[in-house]
Scaffold this active site. Structure first.
Site, short mmCIF file in Angstrom:
data_model
loop_
_atom_site.label_atom_id
_atom_site.label_comp_id
_atom_site.label_asym_id
_atom_site.label_seq_id
_atom_site.Cartn_x
_atom_site.Cartn_y
_atom_site.Cartn_z
N HIS A 190 18.58 -8.28 16.29
CA HIS A 190 18.32 -7.01 15.60
C HIS A 190 19.30 -5.97 16.14
CE1 HIS A 190 16.09 -6.65 19.35
NE2 HIS A 190 15.86 -5.36 19.12
N HIS A 206 18.92 -2.92 17.63
CA HIS A 206 18.68 -1.98 18.71
C HIS A 206 19.85 -2.09 19.70
CE1 HIS A 206 14.06 -1.52 18.05
NE2 HIS A 206 14.75 -0.56 17.45
N ASP A 235 20.40 -2.17 22.92
CA ASP A 235 20.48 -3.08 24.06
C ASP A 235 20.74 -4.52 23.65
OD1 ASP A 235 17.82 -2.68 23.01
OD2 ASP A 235 17.00 -3.85 24.66
N HIS A 236 20.75 -4.78 22.35
CA HIS A 236 21.01 -6.13 21.83
C HIS A 236 22.31 -6.21 21.05
CE1 HIS A 236 16.91 -7.69 22.77
NE2 HIS A 236 16.65 -6.39 22.72
N HIS A 282 8.78 -7.15 14.86
CA HIS A 282 9.27 -6.06 15.69
C HIS A 282 9.29 -4.78 14.85
CE1 HIS A 282 10.98 -4.48 19.28
NE2 HIS A 282 12.20 -4.27 18.81
N ASP A 331 12.29 -9.72 21.49
CA ASP A 331 11.79 -8.48 20.89
C ASP A 331 10.83 -8.74 19.73
OD1 ASP A 331 13.62 -7.35 22.70
OD2 ASP A 331 13.91 -5.63 21.38
N HIS A 344 14.30 -10.18 29.61
CA HIS A 344 14.09 -8.90 28.91
C HIS A 344 13.01 -8.08 29.62
CE1 HIS A 344 13.18 -6.09 25.54
NE2 HIS A 344 14.43 -6.31 25.20
#
Length: 306
Positions: A63, A65, A67-68, A141, A208, A266
């Site tokens: 996805h 976000h 941090d990914h 999520h 996530d 994570h």
């Protein structure tokens, strides 16, 4: 060195710490190098792990976000800088196309690499070869998120005694394996007659998400399950509210799916020590590890009886 191993490049969640980089995971699978969720700092972590950008053959984004995905521009640009000669397919939620385009062309650079966008709009197979298939399934999520599963195709374990009985040896055995059946001494011999069908190795990446049915589908029977465990179970309600899992929930997923080994990662920045995560998970599964940056985890091999 194993030909199938997970190299952890980052194991933090939203906020990196002094000891944990943002997410990034490199799966070495024979000739494939699959990079999952490259967060900030992935290039440097790859250098520390002894990996080069040219080893990346595919990239999977669960996805968009930060941090990914915020490390994606650097990886794409490094592929051009290092003159990767192969194409690199990138899988990501189709609803995030605008974010992909921004990351793909984030800054000025000599765009030489062959990048092949593969937006995901539904559950199913993303890529397959004669040896394996890569599939995705939607998770639960706050934004569109997909988990991934890499599965080796079933294979036949040949029985030498049976081959001898049927008069098969040398090149004839190879021909039978390629064709699946062939004429031998006036009758058709099928591959299934001379061996036992065994499922191949499998790997799942579940990141996530709250516990959900598709997480179980991805994890079913895998040899190595990489699963987010952002919180301990004392924060189960907080985990639910933020669309995440606890270590216990990750372990319950692994237990119900009969996954052979569980990798917890994570972690929220509030936890410095992850021993409690392992202790919590071990109430449900025996083979579990809470990884740290630059850890290497071999995909468990299968014995003849597996």
């Amino acid at each position: 060195m194993s030909n199938r191993e997970l190299i952890v490049l980052g194991s933090a969640s939203q906020v990196p710490t002094r000891h944990r980089n943002h997410n990034a995971y490199f799966l070495r699978w024979d000739d494939e190098g699959i990079l999952f969720d490259p967060g900030e700092g992935t290039q440097r972590q790859m250098t520390l792990a002894g990996l080069s950008a040219t080893q990346v053959t595919r990239i999977c984004i669960t996805h968009f976000h930060g941090d990914h995905a915020l490390g994606l521009p650097g990886i794409i640009q490094r592929l051009s800088l290092d003159r990767a000669t192969h194409s690199v397919e990138i899988y990501y939620p189709a609803s995030g196309q605008a974010f992909f385009e921004r990351l793909r062309h984030a800054t000025i650079f000599m765009d030489k690499a062959t990048i092949v966008p593969r937006p995901i709009s539904k559950d199913g197979v993303l890529a397959e070869t004669q040896a394996w298939k890569l599939s995705a399934a939607r998770l639960e999520h706050a934004v569109d998120t997909y988990g991934f599963r890499l599965e080796e195709r079933s294979r036949v374990q040949l029985n030498p005694g049976r081959l001898k009985e049927l008069g098969l040896s040398g090149p004839l055995v190879g021909e039978l394996q390629r064709k699946g059946s062939m004429m031998v001494n006036g009758r058709i011999v099928r591959l299934a007659e001379v061996g036992e069908t065994r499922p191949g190795q499998a790997f799942a990446f579940v990141m996530d998400t709250r516990p959900c049915p598709n997480a179980a589908v991805l994890a079913q029977g895998v040899d190595l399950l990489v699963c987010e465990s952002t919180y301990l179970d004392t924060e189960r309600q907080e985990a639910h509210d933020h669309f995440h899992m606890t270590a216990l929930q990750a372990a319950e997923l692994a237990q119900n799916a009969q996954a052979r080994q569980l990798v917890l990662t994570h972690f929220s920045q509030r936890y410095e020590d992850t021993s409690a995560f392992v202790a919590e998970a071990k109430t449900r599964v025996a083979d579990v590890v809470a990884v740290k940056d630059l850890d290497r985890v071999e995909v468990p091999k299968r014995s003849r009886s597996s």
